[in-house]
Structures are given as structure tokens and as C-alpha cells.
Motif scaffolding. Structure first.
Motif, PDB file in Angstrom:
ATOM      1  N   LEU A   1       0.819  -1.210   0.000  1.00 36.99           N
ATOM      2  CA  LEU A   1       0.000   0.000   0.000  1.00 36.99           C
ATOM      3  C   LEU A   1       0.856   1.264   0.000  1.00 36.99           C
ATOM      4  CD1 LEU A   1      -2.919  -1.106   2.354  1.00 36.99           C
ATOM      5  CD2 LEU A   1      -2.916  -0.954  -0.152  1.00 36.99           C
ATOM      6  N   SER A   2       2.008   1.211   0.647  1.00 35.52           N
ATOM      7  CA  SER A   2       2.941   2.349   0.616  1.00 35.52           C
ATOM      8  C   SER A   2       3.430   2.595  -0.807  1.00 35.52           C
ATOM      9  CB  SER A   2       4.134   2.099   1.540  1.00 35.52           C
ATOM     10  OG  SER A   2       3.720   2.093   2.879  1.00 35.52           O
ATOM     11  N   MET A   3       3.753   1.515  -1.510  1.00 34.59           N
ATOM     12  CA  MET A   3       4.201   1.655  -2.901  1.00 34.59           C
ATOM     13  C   MET A   3       3.091   2.198  -3.798  1.00 34.59           C
ATOM     14  SD  MET A   3       6.788  -1.544  -3.641  1.00 34.59           S
ATOM     15  CE  MET A   3       5.495  -2.758  -3.530  1.00 34.59           C
ATOM     16  N   GLU A   4       1.844   1.996  -3.384  1.00 32.44           N
ATOM     17  CA  GLU A   4       0.703   2.505  -4.148  1.00 32.44           C
ATOM     18  C   GLU A   4       0.377   3.958  -3.780  1.00 32.44           C
ATOM     19  OE1 GLU A   4      -0.912   1.124  -6.705  1.00 32.44           O
ATOM     20  OE2 GLU A   4       0.479  -0.559  -6.620  1.00 32.44           O
ATOM     21  N   GLY A   5       1.174   4.541  -2.891  1.00 29.34           N
ATOM     22  CA  GLY A   5       1.027   5.958  -2.589  1.00 29.34           C
ATOM     23  C   GLY A   5       0.289   6.291  -1.299  1.00 29.34           C
ATOM     24  N   PHE A   6      -0.069   5.291  -0.530  1.00 25.52           N
ATOM     25  CA  PHE A   6      -0.749   5.548   0.731  1.00 25.52           C
ATOM     26  C   PHE A   6       0.260   5.744   1.857  1.00 25.52           C
ATOM     27  CE2 PHE A   6      -3.843   3.083  -1.725  1.00 25.52           C
ATOM     28  CZ  PHE A   6      -4.954   3.901  -1.626  1.00 25.52           C
ATOM     29  N   ARG A   7      -0.118   6.541   2.832  1.00 28.28           N
ATOM     30  CA  ARG A   7       0.646   6.628   4.079  1.00 28.28           C
ATOM     31  C   ARG A   7       0.082   5.528   4.967  1.00 28.28           C
ATOM     32  NH1 ARG A   7      -0.394  10.002   9.045  1.00 28.28           N
ATOM     33  NH2 ARG A   7       1.521   9.796  10.218  1.00 28.28           N
ATOM     34  N   VAL A   8       0.944   4.615   5.404  1.00 24.93           N
ATOM     35  CA  VAL A   8       0.479   3.458   6.159  1.00 24.93           C
ATOM     36  C   VAL A   8       1.025   3.495   7.578  1.00 24.93           C
ATOM     37  CG1 VAL A   8       0.483   0.946   6.297  1.00 24.93           C
ATOM     38  CG2 VAL A   8       0.307   2.059   4.067  1.00 24.93           C
TER      39      VAL A   8
END
Length: 124
Positions: A22-29
């Protein structure tokens, strides 16, 4: 601004893999290995745009965590996704009773989880 996703799961590898994806998809996790850590983050002012939680966890289970989150006015509007191997019918509650946006059965590929997340954000 990137959307923030709080993930609560007591399986370290799964938590790390989903967080990385999800981080690689641009989300802050924000990844938490237990509900106590998640609650601590919420108490410290973290306001996620979405919460993903497992159900079967020690001490505080996912249902207790969801109930606790829903008692706080600032978090009542946040979509919650249950991501669990435990079938929802075994909990004797429904997603609507929990005010949960989605139930995802483990295992589920990260790209499918991303699809569900994007659908939830599009509905807001």
C-alpha cells in the motif's frame, strides 16, 4: 495529500507485506501489530482515512477494537475494513451492525485489497 491507512494485524509478515504494497501505491500506512498500538496512535492524534483490522487477535480482538473506535466521535466516520480468516458469520454480527465498510476474507491478494480500498474512497 496521500490518504492514511491504519492496519491492525498480529501476523508480522502479512502486516509488513500489505503495508509495503500500500505504501508503494502511494498511501501513508501506519502498521500496528495489535489493537493497543493502534489505539495509542489514535490517542496521539492520528486520524486515518481508512482502518483495516483483523478479527482474531490476543487481548483485544478486532470486534472490541472496532467497538472502541466507534465510541470516539472523531473516528465514527472512518471506513473500517475487516481483513480476517475468521468467517464473519462466526462473530454473530453483521458489517452493518459494526458500521464496517467491507469484509475481506484472508488470504486475499494485495491488488484485490487495493481495488476494495479504492472503491471505498470513491464512495466517499
Amino acid at each position: 495529500m496521500n490518504k492514511t491507512i491504519l492496519i491492525v494485524d498480529d501476523t508480522p509478515d502479512l502486516l509488513q507485506n500489505l503495508s509495503d504494497y500500500l505504501s508503494m501505491e502511494g498511501f501513508r500506512v501506519i502498521a500496528c501489530l495489535n489493537p493497543e498500538a493502534a489505539i495509542l496512535n489514535l490517542d496521539r492524534g492520528v486520524v486515518p482515512d481508512l482502518i483495516i483490522t483483523d478479527l482474531a487477535m490476543p487481548r483485544i480482538d478486532g470486534l472490541q477494537f472496532i467497538a472502541q473506535v466507534r465510541t470516539i466521535d472523531a473516528f465514527k466516520h472512518i471506513p473500517i475494513v475487516i481483513f480476517s480468516a475468521k468467517p464473519l458469520h462466526e462473530t454473530q454480527v453483521t458489517t452493518s451492525a459494526l458500521e464496517v465498510s467491507k469484509y475481506i476474507k484472508k488470504p486475499c491478494p494485495p491488488d484485490e485489497i487495493l481495488l476494495y480500498i479504492n472503491q471505498i474512497f470513491q464512495q466517499q
